[in-house]
Design a protein around this motif. Structure first.
Motif, PDB file in Angstrom:
ATOM      1  N   ALA A 538       0.868  -1.181   0.000  1.00 23.77           N
ATOM      2  CA  ALA A 538       0.000   0.000   0.000  1.00 23.77           C
ATOM      3  C   ALA A 538       0.900   1.224   0.000  1.00 23.77           C
ATOM      4  CB  ALA A 538      -0.887   0.006   1.233  1.00 23.77           C
ATOM      5  N   VAL A 539       0.612   2.134  -0.900  1.00 30.28           N
ATOM      6  CA  VAL A 539       1.439   3.334  -1.012  1.00 30.28           C
ATOM      7  C   VAL A 539       0.591   4.545  -0.657  1.00 30.28           C
ATOM      8  CG1 VAL A 539       2.715   4.798  -2.634  1.00 30.28           C
ATOM      9  CG2 VAL A 539       2.905   2.298  -2.785  1.00 30.28           C
ATOM     10  N   VAL A 540       1.142   5.420   0.178  1.00 35.13           N
ATOM     11  CA  VAL A 540       0.417   6.647   0.537  1.00 35.13           C
ATOM     12  C   VAL A 540       1.381   7.827   0.450  1.00 35.13           C
ATOM     13  CG1 VAL A 540      -1.196   5.488   2.111  1.00 35.13           C
ATOM     14  CG2 VAL A 540       0.959   6.390   3.005  1.00 35.13           C
ATOM     15  N   GLY A 541       0.820   9.018   0.484  1.00 40.69           N
ATOM     16  CA  GLY A 541       1.657  10.207   0.492  1.00 40.69           C
ATOM     17  C   GLY A 541       1.830  10.729   1.908  1.00 40.69           C
ATOM     18  N   TYR A 542       2.948  11.418   2.148  1.00 39.87           N
ATOM     19  CA  TYR A 542       3.127  12.110   3.440  1.00 39.87           C
ATOM     20  C   TYR A 542       3.869  13.415   3.145  1.00 39.87           C
ATOM     21  CZ  TYR A 542       8.000  10.516   3.554  1.00 39.87           C
ATOM     22  OH  TYR A 542       9.321  10.287   3.269  1.00 39.87           O
ATOM     23  N   PRO A 545       9.380  18.142   3.175  1.00 40.42           N
ATOM     24  CA  PRO A 545       9.740  19.573   3.173  1.00 40.42           C
ATOM     25  C   PRO A 545      10.140  20.109   1.794  1.00 40.42           C
ATOM     26  CG  PRO A 545      11.366  18.224   4.369  1.00 40.42           C
ATOM     27  CD  PRO A 545      10.195  17.347   4.085  1.00 40.42           C
ATOM     28  N   ILE A 546      10.692  19.291   0.965  1.00 46.74           N
ATOM     29  CA  ILE A 546      11.132  19.809  -0.340  1.00 46.74           C
ATOM     30  C   ILE A 546      10.156  19.432  -1.454  1.00 46.74           C
ATOM     31  CG2 ILE A 546      12.989  19.766  -2.075  1.00 46.74           C
ATOM     32  CD1 ILE A 546      14.858  19.269   0.418  1.00 46.74           C
ATOM     33  N   LYS A 547       9.726  18.218  -1.457  1.00 49.88           N
ATOM     34  CA  LYS A 547       8.887  17.753  -2.573  1.00 49.88           C
ATOM     35  C   LYS A 547       7.403  18.060  -2.402  1.00 49.88           C
ATOM     36  CE  LYS A 547      11.977  13.915  -3.519  1.00 49.88           C
ATOM     37  NZ  LYS A 547      12.130  12.474  -3.615  1.00 49.88           N
ATOM     38  N   GLY A 548       7.038  18.601  -1.273  1.00 48.00           N
ATOM     39  CA  GLY A 548       5.598  18.794  -1.005  1.00 48.00           C
ATOM     40  C   GLY A 548       5.036  17.535  -0.393  1.00 48.00           C
ATOM     41  N   ASN A 549       5.059  16.485  -1.176  1.00 49.24           N
ATOM     42  CA  ASN A 549       4.685  15.160  -0.673  1.00 49.24           C
ATOM     43  C   ASN A 549       5.723  14.150  -1.131  1.00 49.24           C
ATOM     44  OD1 ASN A 549       1.840  15.473   0.429  1.00 49.24           O
ATOM     45  ND2 ASN A 549       1.643  16.353  -1.624  1.00 49.24           N
ATOM     46  N   ALA A 550       5.853  13.101  -0.345  1.00 50.31           N
ATOM     47  CA  ALA A 550       6.674  11.978  -0.802  1.00 50.31           C
ATOM     48  C   ALA A 550       5.864  10.706  -0.600  1.00 50.31           C
ATOM     49  CB  ALA A 550       7.972  11.933  -0.017  1.00 50.31           C
ATOM     50  N   ALA A 612       2.408   7.330   8.344  1.00 51.87           N
ATOM     51  CA  ALA A 612       3.529   7.789   7.511  1.00 51.87           C
ATOM     52  C   ALA A 612       3.868   9.242   7.812  1.00 51.87           C
ATOM     53  CB  ALA A 612       3.176   7.618   6.034  1.00 51.87           C
ATOM     54  N   SER A 613       2.851  10.020   8.155  1.00 53.43           N
ATOM     55  CA  SER A 613       3.081  11.442   8.446  1.00 53.43           C
ATOM     56  C   SER A 613       3.552  11.670   9.869  1.00 53.43           C
ATOM     57  CB  SER A 613       1.784  12.237   8.237  1.00 53.43           C
ATOM     58  OG  SER A 613       1.185  11.885   7.036  1.00 53.43           O
ATOM     59  N   GLY A 614       3.684  10.595  10.646  1.00 50.62           N
ATOM     60  CA  GLY A 614       4.153  10.729  12.027  1.00 50.62           C
ATOM     61  C   GLY A 614       3.045  11.103  13.003  1.00 50.62           C
ATOM     62  N   GLU A 615       1.804  11.084  12.539  1.00 53.03           N
ATOM     63  CA  GLU A 615       0.692  11.429  13.452  1.00 53.03           C
ATOM     64  C   GLU A 615       0.090  10.151  14.023  1.00 53.03           C
ATOM     65  OE1 GLU A 615      -0.676  14.503  10.057  1.00 53.03           O
ATOM     66  OE2 GLU A 615      -2.261  13.741  11.367  1.00 53.03           O
TER      67      GLU A 615
END
Ligand code: PRX
Length: 642
Positions: A538-542, A545-550, A612-615
């Motif tokens: 499963a792939v998600v975005g997070y 700081p540079i790419k906006g999302n990775a 993934a976002s650390g939340e």
């Protein structure tokens, strides 16, 4: 006695016939569907086969026609197959008694319960919520609602009190039908207790009917609560079915969207009946004497269309299973197949993947020689799972039908016809007659080349399309008819091979923008899944700081050593870069033992995105997960992204 042959006239038995039927369905859809609809019982024939305007959007089939779907599922069979088993019920505990109910008995039971509904003030158009375990009584409750003309809204018995209340309130149900409790594996779900909690917030519910199933003690609200067995005991076994208009709503079924509250999809009587029966007969090629088992729960559309309505309208014997595939052991599905000499087995890839991880001896100790047809539904089936299913369950002799469809479509839209049209591993293959599927590019232009990959759309109505979202037609328009003008937009991506076979690649609405590039997560997962050591991903975005999302990939592998995984990480990144482009390479890869899934097998991306976002603290409601424990395991192994 002369057998009822009418329904068999609609069955396609050769590839040439499929092509002919498909051609006719496109050239003259109205004549095509009128020809199919004539095989059913109507009180009054329709005045008009189809009228539609997808700019409204509005779709009407068989307008002016009058019928009751339960007369087609029950009464019409009484003469010819009254003594045939309609439903085989397999209990959660293999030591408990199996129940079998004939068409004549089911007819009588439904009539009795229809009288109970009527006596409790339920009539045409009223909404009735059903929150029950997989019991014959669940089917009886559904059909009894249809018989009195009430609109049923089945809520999966694994949902929480809050989910139940949201659904009851959304459609303002007047009644709730539930049970004291339900068995699932070693668990006993306290349904009445959950229902009581929900009903504290549901003022529209006037009466509750409770089926005594587990015998556990429950709270009682006098005036409001009624026992099923006491209500049905003296009810008359006759009930004249309410005559419904073709376009009257038959049921509401909730499905989650990518955002917001669940959507109450509304299905109507005639088109739904015609299409589910037609597809049941053709996709599965069910013959008299066969035993058909769909392992879905009736809380989902698969259970509505292909446990209850399609099979019963076709006069089939349909099996309902109360339990779960892993109880008392991971061979339970195969034990049930052998025990009841199941000929048709229809399940989800997530179940296949879970079971293929266990020793094949759990399969081999059961006699599966009765199986003729295997089916798959609910998500793309990966090659390994397809091969395992075909080889170990089908013994390389059963066709596998991979059926693509949705809650919104009511019935199967793309699938091979078992043993009749060609199958191809991981491909749903060809559209059903009447389904004008196309692929579109991002601008909404049709991709006309022989092979193509794009967004799937349907450009012409079929009889069982959901007519609206209950109470929110604007949302219906926005979600399904606004992406591409005059086309139904299912939200799935697909590719087409040179023979016109479709392979569904996944949802297209989970898009992540990485360095300004729009990336769908589904194609990236597909690329990762190509690796032979990968079970699922499963792939998600997070936020980055540079790419906006990775991109953050959660990957289940067949290996589990650190050394192997290190190597695998590089290989996966290389594979994605090669398949899609370097931009799609996941920034982080975490190897996990499982993925958080809803009970219908959908990955809960919301949770994965937060982790993934650390939340990790505020993950919201995880009570609807199939495997809530996996969340903590994933958190403890999380790669640091901050
Ligand atoms: O993404 C597709 C996937 O499941 C979605 C519909 O989910 P739901 O309404 O819960 O209905 C599931 C049972 C019909 C679709 O948009 N899906 C369903 N069947 C398949 C599939 N994806 C690939 N292959 C399938 N056979």
């Amino acid at each position: 006695m002369k057998r009822e042959r009418k329904l068999d006239k609609m069955v396609i038995t050769s590839e040439a016939q499929y092509k002919e039927a498909y051609k006719k369905s496109v050239e003259d859809p109205q004549a095509f569907w009128a020809g199919i609809a004539e095989n059913f019982q109507w009180h009054k024939k329709w005045d008009r086969v189809l009228s539609y305007d997808w700019s409204v959007p509005e779709t009407k089939w068989f307008e002016g026609g009058k019928l009751n779907i339960t007369e087609n599922c029950l009464d019409r069979h009484l003469k010819e197959r009254g003594q045939q088993t309609a439903i085989i019920w397999e209990p959660n505990d293999p030591g408990d008694d199996v129940r079998k109910i004939t068409y004549a008995e089911l007819h009588e039971y439904v009539c009795r319960f229809a009288n109970v509904l009527k006596d409790n003030g339920i009539g045409k158009g009223d909404r009735v919520c059903i929150y029950m375990p997989m019991l014959i009584e669940l089917t009886v409750a559904v059909l009894a609602c249809a018989r009195v003309g009430a609109i049923h809204s089945v809520v999966f018995a694994g949902f929480s009190a809050r989910s139940l209340a949201t659904r009851i309130n959304d459609s303002q149900c007047k009644m709730l039908i539930t049970a004291d409790g339900g068995f699932r594996g070693t668990k006993n779900i306290p349904l009445k207790e959950i229902a009581d909690e929900a009903l504290d917030h549901c003022p529209s519910v006037e009466n509750v009917i409770i089926y005594k199933n587990t015998g556990q003690s429950i709270e009682w609200v006098s005036e409001r609560d009624h026992w099923w067995h006491l209500e049905t005991r003296n009810a008359s076994p006759e009930f004249t079915a309410e005559v419904m208009d073709a376009e009257d709503p038959l049921f509401i079924l909730y499905t989650s969207g990518s955002t917001g509250n669940p959507k109450g999809m509304v299905h109507s009587c005639a088109g739904y009946m015609v299409y589910t029966t037609y597809t049941f007969k053709n996709v599965f090629q069910y013959k008299d004497g066969d035993i058909y088992w769909c392992t879905a729960d009736i809380g989902w559309i698969t259970g509505h269309s292909y446990i209850i309505y399609g099979p019963l309208a076709a006069g089939a014997t349909t099996l309902m299973f109360e339990g779960i595939p892993s109880y008392p052991d991971n061979g339970r599905f195969w034990e049930v197949c052998a025990k009841h000499k199941v000929t048709h087995f229809y399940t989800a890839p997530t179940a296949i993947r879970a079971l293929e991880k266990h020793p094949v001896s759990l399969v081999e100790k059961h006699d599966l020689s009765g199986l003729k047809v295997l089916g798959s539904v609910g998500e793309p089936i990966n090659r390994e799972a397809w091969m395992w299913y075909s080889k170990h369950i089908g013994k390389d002799k059963c066709p596998v039908v991979d059926t693509w469809w949705q809650t919104e479509t009511g019935g199967i839209l793309i699938s091979s016809l078992a043993g009749v049209t060609r199958q191809k591993a991981t491909f749903a293959t060809l559209p059903m007659p009447g389904i004008q599927a196309i692929l579109l590019d991002n601008e909404g232009k049709e991709l006309k080349s022989d092979t193509a990959e794009g967004t799937l759309a349907i450009k012409y109505p079929w009889p069982s399309i959901a007519r609206t979202i209950y109470g929110d037609h604007d949302r219906y328009k926005k979600v399904y008819f606004s992406a591409f003008k005059d086309h139904y937009f299912p939200g799935d991506g697909a590719l087409k091979d040179e023979e016109g076979n479709y392979r569904i690649t996944g949802r297209v609405d989970d898009v992540v923008i990485v360095s300004g590039h729009n990336l769908g997560t589904a194609p990236i997962e597909n690329a990762i899944n190509e690796h032979e050591m990968v079970v699922e991903s499963a792939v998600v975005g997070y936020p980055h700081p540079i790419k906006g999302n990775a991109l953050y990939a959660y990957v289940i592998t067949y290996s589990n050593t650190e050394e192997a995984n290190q190597k695998l990480e590089d290989e996966i990144k290389g594979l994605v870069a090669r398949t899609i482009g370097a931009i799609a390479k996941p920034e982080e890869i975490q190897f996990v033992p499982g993925l958080p899934k809803t009970r219908s097998g959908k990955i809960m991306r919301r949770i994965l995105r937060k982790v993934a976002s650390g939340e990790c603290e505020n993950l919201g409601d995880t009570s609807t997960l199939l495997n809530p424990d996996i969340v903590n395991e994933i958190i403890s192994g999380k790669v640091n992204t901050n």
